[in-house]
Design a protein around this motif. Structure first.
Motif, PDB file in Angstrom:
ATOM      1  N   LEU A 221       0.853  -1.180   0.000  1.00 21.92           N
ATOM      2  CA  LEU A 221       0.000   0.000   0.000  1.00 21.92           C
ATOM      3  C   LEU A 221       0.893   1.235   0.000  1.00 21.92           C
ATOM      4  O   LEU A 221       1.787   1.363   0.842  1.00 21.92           O
ATOM      5  N   VAL A 222       0.658   2.147  -0.936  1.00 19.49           N
ATOM      6  CA  VAL A 222       1.372   3.416  -1.022  1.00 19.49           C
ATOM      7  C   VAL A 222       0.407   4.533  -0.655  1.00 19.49           C
ATOM      8  O   VAL A 222      -0.667   4.653  -1.258  1.00 19.49           O
ATOM      9  N   ILE A 223       0.770   5.331   0.349  1.00 16.14           N
ATOM     10  CA  ILE A 223      -0.026   6.490   0.763  1.00 16.14           C
ATOM     11  C   ILE A 223       0.776   7.730   0.413  1.00 16.14           C
ATOM     12  O   ILE A 223       1.780   8.036   1.053  1.00 16.14           O
ATOM     13  N   ALA A 224       0.338   8.447  -0.615  1.00 12.49           N
ATOM     14  CA  ALA A 224       1.120   9.543  -1.180  1.00 12.49           C
ATOM     15  C   ALA A 224       0.702  10.888  -0.599  1.00 12.49           C
ATOM     16  O   ALA A 224       0.201  11.769  -1.297  1.00 12.49           O
ATOM     17  N   GLY A 225       0.916  11.058   0.703  1.00 12.63           N
ATOM     18  CA  GLY A 225       0.813  12.374   1.317  1.00 12.63           C
ATOM     19  C   GLY A 225      -0.576  12.838   1.693  1.00 12.63           C
ATOM     20  O   GLY A 225      -1.596  12.263   1.319  1.00 12.63           O
ATOM     21  N   ASN A 226      -0.579  13.907   2.522  1.00 15.03           N
ATOM     22  CA  ASN A 226      -1.804  14.539   3.021  1.00 15.03           C
ATOM     23  C   ASN A 226      -2.694  13.534   3.756  1.00 15.03           C
ATOM     24  O   ASN A 226      -3.914  13.523   3.574  1.00 15.03           O
TER      25      ASN A 226
ATOM     26  N   MET B 155       0.490  -6.381   5.024  1.00 20.42           N
ATOM     27  CA  MET B 155       1.179  -5.955   3.811  1.00 20.42           C
ATOM     28  C   MET B 155       2.153  -4.831   4.124  1.00 20.42           C
ATOM     29  O   MET B 155       2.117  -4.226   5.201  1.00 20.42           O
ATOM     30  N   HIS B 156       3.023  -4.543   3.171  1.00 20.30           N
ATOM     31  CA  HIS B 156       3.956  -3.425   3.282  1.00 20.30           C
ATOM     32  C   HIS B 156       3.210  -2.110   3.077  1.00 20.30           C
ATOM     33  O   HIS B 156       2.302  -2.021   2.246  1.00 20.30           O
ATOM     34  N   ILE B 157       3.612  -1.077   3.821  1.00 25.71           N
ATOM     35  CA  ILE B 157       3.037   0.253   3.686  1.00 25.71           C
ATOM     36  C   ILE B 157       4.164   1.241   3.427  1.00 25.71           C
ATOM     37  O   ILE B 157       5.150   1.284   4.168  1.00 25.71           O
ATOM     38  N   HIS B 158       4.009   2.029   2.379  1.00 25.11           N
ATOM     39  CA  HIS B 158       4.958   3.091   2.053  1.00 25.11           C
ATOM     40  C   HIS B 158       4.248   4.420   2.303  1.00 25.11           C
ATOM     41  O   HIS B 158       3.352   4.802   1.543  1.00 25.11           O
ATOM     42  N   LEU B 159       4.647   5.110   3.361  1.00 29.02           N
ATOM     43  CA  LEU B 159       3.971   6.325   3.796  1.00 29.02           C
ATOM     44  C   LEU B 159       4.804   7.543   3.441  1.00 29.02           C
ATOM     45  O   LEU B 159       5.891   7.751   3.980  1.00 29.02           O
ATOM     46  N   LEU B 160       4.292   8.354   2.514  1.00 27.51           N
ATOM     47  CA  LEU B 160       4.943   9.601   2.128  1.00 27.51           C
ATOM     48  C   LEU B 160       4.308  10.773   2.875  1.00 27.51           C
ATOM     49  O   LEU B 160       3.090  10.799   3.048  1.00 27.51           O
ATOM     50  N   PRO B 161       5.082  11.749   3.301  1.00 23.89           N
ATOM     51  CA  PRO B 161       4.496  12.956   3.886  1.00 23.89           C
ATOM     52  C   PRO B 161       3.961  13.877   2.803  1.00 23.89           C
ATOM     53  O   PRO B 161       4.379  13.800   1.640  1.00 23.89           O
ATOM     54  N   GLY B 162       3.042  14.740   3.187  1.00 25.09           N
ATOM     55  CA  GLY B 162       2.472  15.704   2.256  1.00 25.09           C
ATOM     56  C   GLY B 162       2.477  17.103   2.822  1.00 25.09           C
ATOM     57  O   GLY B 162       3.006  17.363   3.909  1.00 25.09           O
ATOM     58  N   ALA B 163       1.862  18.025   2.097  1.00 26.50           N
ATOM     59  CA  ALA B 163       1.881  19.429   2.488  1.00 26.50           C
ATOM     60  C   ALA B 163       1.187  19.668   3.817  1.00 26.50           C
ATOM     61  O   ALA B 163       1.541  20.599   4.557  1.00 26.50           O
ATOM     62  N   SER B 164       0.188  18.865   4.166  1.00 28.17           N
ATOM     63  CA  SER B 164      -0.574  19.075   5.394  1.00 28.17           C
ATOM     64  C   SER B 164      -0.151  18.144   6.527  1.00 28.17           C
ATOM     65  O   SER B 164      -0.739  18.201   7.610  1.00 28.17           O
ATOM     66  N   ASP B 165       0.839  17.295   6.303  1.00 31.80           N
ATOM     67  CA  ASP B 165       1.246  16.338   7.325  1.00 31.80           C
ATOM     68  C   ASP B 165       2.236  16.962   8.310  1.00 31.80           C
ATOM     69  O   ASP B 165       2.935  17.934   7.971  1.00 31.80           O
TER      70      ASP B 165
ATOM     71  N   THR C 119       5.289  17.324   9.371  1.00 31.29           N
ATOM     72  CA  THR C 119       6.706  17.148   9.074  1.00 31.29           C
ATOM     73  C   THR C 119       7.207  18.428   8.429  1.00 31.29           C
ATOM     74  O   THR C 119       6.500  19.435   8.392  1.00 31.29           O
ATOM     75  N   SER C 120       8.402  18.407   7.916  1.00 30.65           N
ATOM     76  CA  SER C 120       8.979  19.603   7.306  1.00 30.65           C
ATOM     77  C   SER C 120       8.183  20.018   6.074  1.00 30.65           C
ATOM     78  O   SER C 120       7.598  19.194   5.371  1.00 30.65           O
ATOM     79  N   ILE C 121       8.172  21.331   5.830  1.00 28.07           N
ATOM     80  CA  ILE C 121       7.467  21.853   4.665  1.00 28.07           C
ATOM     81  C   ILE C 121       8.358  21.820   3.431  1.00 28.07           C
ATOM     82  O   ILE C 121       7.908  21.520   2.335  1.00 28.07           O
ATOM     83  N   ALA C 122       9.636  22.133   3.615  1.00 31.41           N
ATOM     84  CA  ALA C 122      10.563  22.210   2.492  1.00 31.41           C
ATOM     85  C   ALA C 122      10.825  20.829   1.902  1.00 31.41           C
ATOM     86  O   ALA C 122      10.938  19.838   2.622  1.00 31.41           O
ATOM     87  N   LEU C 123      10.916  20.781   0.590  1.00 31.49           N
ATOM     88  CA  LEU C 123      11.281  19.555  -0.112  1.00 31.49           C
ATOM     89  C   LEU C 123      12.798  19.371  -0.087  1.00 31.49           C
ATOM     90  O   LEU C 123      13.532  20.356  -0.133  1.00 31.49           O
ATOM     91  N   PRO C 124      13.305  18.163  -0.039  1.00 31.75           N
ATOM     92  CA  PRO C 124      12.538  16.928   0.119  1.00 31.75           C
ATOM     93  C   PRO C 124      12.008  16.787   1.548  1.00 31.75           C
ATOM     94  O   PRO C 124      12.766  16.914   2.504  1.00 31.75           O
ATOM     95  N   GLN C 125      10.697  16.551   1.650  1.00 34.56           N
ATOM     96  CA  GLN C 125      10.099  16.380   2.965  1.00 34.56           C
ATOM     97  C   GLN C 125      10.627  15.104   3.621  1.00 34.56           C
ATOM     98  O   GLN C 125      10.766  14.074   2.981  1.00 34.56           O
TER      99      GLN C 125
ATOM    100  N   LEU D 258       8.805  26.901  -5.152  1.00 34.24           N
ATOM    101  CA  LEU D 258       8.512  25.702  -4.367  1.00 34.24           C
ATOM    102  C   LEU D 258       9.593  25.570  -3.306  1.00 34.24           C
ATOM    103  O   LEU D 258      10.785  25.525  -3.623  1.00 34.24           O
ATOM    104  N   ALA D 259       9.175  25.535  -2.051  1.00 28.68           N
ATOM    105  CA  ALA D 259      10.129  25.539  -0.949  1.00 28.68           C
ATOM    106  C   ALA D 259      10.988  24.287  -0.953  1.00 28.68           C
ATOM    107  O   ALA D 259      10.482  23.175  -1.138  1.00 28.68           O
ATOM    108  N   CYS D 260      12.301  24.455  -0.737  1.00 25.73           N
ATOM    109  CA  CYS D 260      13.208  23.322  -0.627  1.00 25.73           C
ATOM    110  C   CYS D 260      14.409  23.747   0.200  1.00 25.73           C
ATOM    111  O   CYS D 260      14.617  24.933   0.468  1.00 25.73           O
ATOM    112  N   TYR D 261      15.211  22.766   0.606  1.00 29.90           N
ATOM    113  CA  TYR D 261      16.406  23.042   1.391  1.00 29.90           C
ATOM    114  C   TYR D 261      17.493  23.632   0.488  1.00 29.90           C
ATOM    115  O   TYR D 261      17.649  23.205  -0.663  1.00 29.90           O
TER     116      TYR D 261
END
Length: 508
Positions: A293-298, A339-349, A351-357, A434-437
């Protein structure tokens, strides 16, 4: 339910550059070093952009021999170089400001688009002294006033010609931050008239990767990967349940007779569907084939209003045990056991705002973190499932690129996603809009390998396309819709690049 296991690969060579430890984060650097690294990487004599430009516009064999003599003090070698360059179809000029009028040349540089509608930090700070903040524009593109430039370490020159005009075939491909090779000539006014352009594209598949696929191919046609984005779990305020008079939740969604919003029911159905507890026998059979399962943010919803706007209004207390991170943790813990879970952070999660989150902190997911099947990914993310390479984002890159686009049809966002593969860069508009480091030693958004599946989360609607790269590679590009509004779960078969949509919700 019996579920087959799929091989997981962290792809450290691709994913490690996306990790930015807290101890290395420094904001006292200029962002110019990020642009310089991006340009040097693709402009390098061994880089794929220069090689593609030489192969197309120059007499590749003779030109390569000539350029290999560069920097030699031997007069004979210099004579060979001049002779070979005369036989070339177009000369390669390393510095943009060294282009001479009347010569057909090609140059490599970074695109900059001057846009009046694009936000300007200095202008906004000045305006705030006299006027209230202005709303952010939904689109930056204005063909009537936009001007396109290309620049390198030597300087900047404006691009002209039919190809880069408002209706030109290259206009939509030229946005700020893209590194491009341009064929053309200098005009009398000092501009650069563009005839053609080449972009880096995705890299060639290495021999090691080809051999690995021949030796190990664990992807089977009965194994699927489930993808979802935009769960947008919100806090449940105290008293929202078991009160017939309260017909809306904290986000304004209608509640049913049990005091539960449709968003909450969809989340419950998502967990139960993945575990094979709901649906028809065909649904249960399909669920048994899902290996990851891939959860792509937010995953967490964005607050409705800023704190400054609600200071004068009473805040509804949150019921203990109904914080959004706890709800997310409970849902993931149920699924992670199967099952395996791949959890990506998003704009509202959280964690850090700047990419790469950076990955969502493990302390926010105490139950799920006990499972080895939970993989807290960065955004963007690289990982492998069943011998296939996945690359994906939570959607901020495409959302920002879409503001530069002129098109407004339903396929515009899908084309924007495919263009990132053409450019060989996931987020060219970072750090401009787009914000980034401010990284100085690398550009983590460069596409250094060819993925098999490229997904983009939190889009208004589903979209998919088989991208055909210049190297012949086939890449499945998938736009994942927001689950909170559509209830759509996307199933991808990595071996055949087939897509299916499962819609979960209340049937009226």
């Amino acid at each position: 339910m019996t579920r087959t296991a799929a091989r997981y690969d962290a792809l450290p060579a691709l994913s490690d550059p996306l990790v930015v430890p807290l101890s290395t984060r420094a904001y006292n650097r200029q962002y110019a070093s990020l642009y310089d690294y991006r340009l040097r990487r693709l402009k390098h004599p061994k880089g794929r952009l220069l090689a593609k430009a030489q192969a197309k516009w120059a007499a590749s064999s003779s030109f390569s021999a000539a350029s290999s003599q560069k920097g030699s003090g031997n007069s004979k070698k210099r004579e060979i170089k001049e002779e070979e360059e005369e036989r070339a179809d177009a000369l390669y000029v390393k510095r943009i400001l060294d282009v001479k009028q009347g010569q057909v040349v090609f140059v490599i540089g970074t695109v900059y688009v001057s846009m009046q509608l694009k936000p300007d930090v200095l202008e906004d700070l000045t305006r705030e002294q006299y006027l209230p903040p202005q709303p952010v524009a939904d689109r930056y593109a204005d063909p009537a006033s936009d001007e396109v430039y290309v620049e390198d370490e030597s300087g900047r020159v404006r691009l002209v010609g039919d190809a880069v005009g408002a209706e030109g075939r290259l206009r939509s491909m030229l946005i700020t931050g893209v590194v491009v090779a341009l064929l053309g000539t200098e005009t009398r006014s000092g501009d650069f008239e563009v005839a053609d352009a080449i972009f880096a594209g995705v890299p060639e598949e290495t021999e090691e990767a080809k051999q690995s696929k021949m030796e190990v191919d664990e992807v089977k046609e009965d194994q699927w990967v489930a993808m979802v984005s935009g769960l947008e779990i919100d806090a449940m305020p105290s008293g929202s349940q078991n009160q017939e008079s309260n017909l809306t939740d904290s986000q304004g969604d209608d509640l049913n007779m049990f005091g539960t919003s449709e968003k909450e029911l969809r989340l419950t159905m998502l967990s139960e569907w993945l575990q094979g507890e709901v649906g028809s026998p065909e649904d249960r059979e399909m669920a048994s084939k899902v290996t990851s399962l891939v959860i792509a943010g937010n995953s967490i919803s964005m607050p409705l209003r800023a704190d400054e706007e609600i200071k004068s209004q009473p805040r509804t207390p949150i019921q203990p045990g109904h914080y959004p991170t706890l709800t997310l943790d409970n849902i993931l813990a149920d699924v992670a056991s199967t099952m395996h879970i791949h959890l990506l952070p998003g704009a509202s999660d959280p964690t850090s705002i700047a990419l790469p989150q950076q990955p969502i902190h493990f302390a926010l997911l105490p139950k799920t973190n006990r499972f080895d099947s939970l993989h807290r990914e960065t955004n963007p993310a690289w990982f492998g499932v069943g011998g296939k390479k996945f690359m994906g984002t939570s959607g901020q890159n495409v959302d920002d690129i879409y503001k530069y686009a002129i098109e407004e049809d339903n396929e515009a966002r899908l084309r924007c996603a495919c263009r990132t593969l053409d450019w060989g860069h996931v987020a060219p508009t970072a750090p401009d809009t787009l914000a980034c480091y401010p990284l100085a030693d690398r550009d983590p958004f460069l596409i250094e390998d060819c993925p098999d599946i490229y997904f983009v989360g939190n889009q208004p609607m589903f979209g998919s396309k088989i991208y055909q790269g210049s190297n012949g590679r086939r890449i499945l590009v998938v736009l994942l819709p927001r689950f909170s509004t559509t209830g759509q779960l996307v199933l991808v078969q990595p071996h055949t690049l087939q897509c299916k949509i499962i819609t979960l919700g209340i049937v009226s």
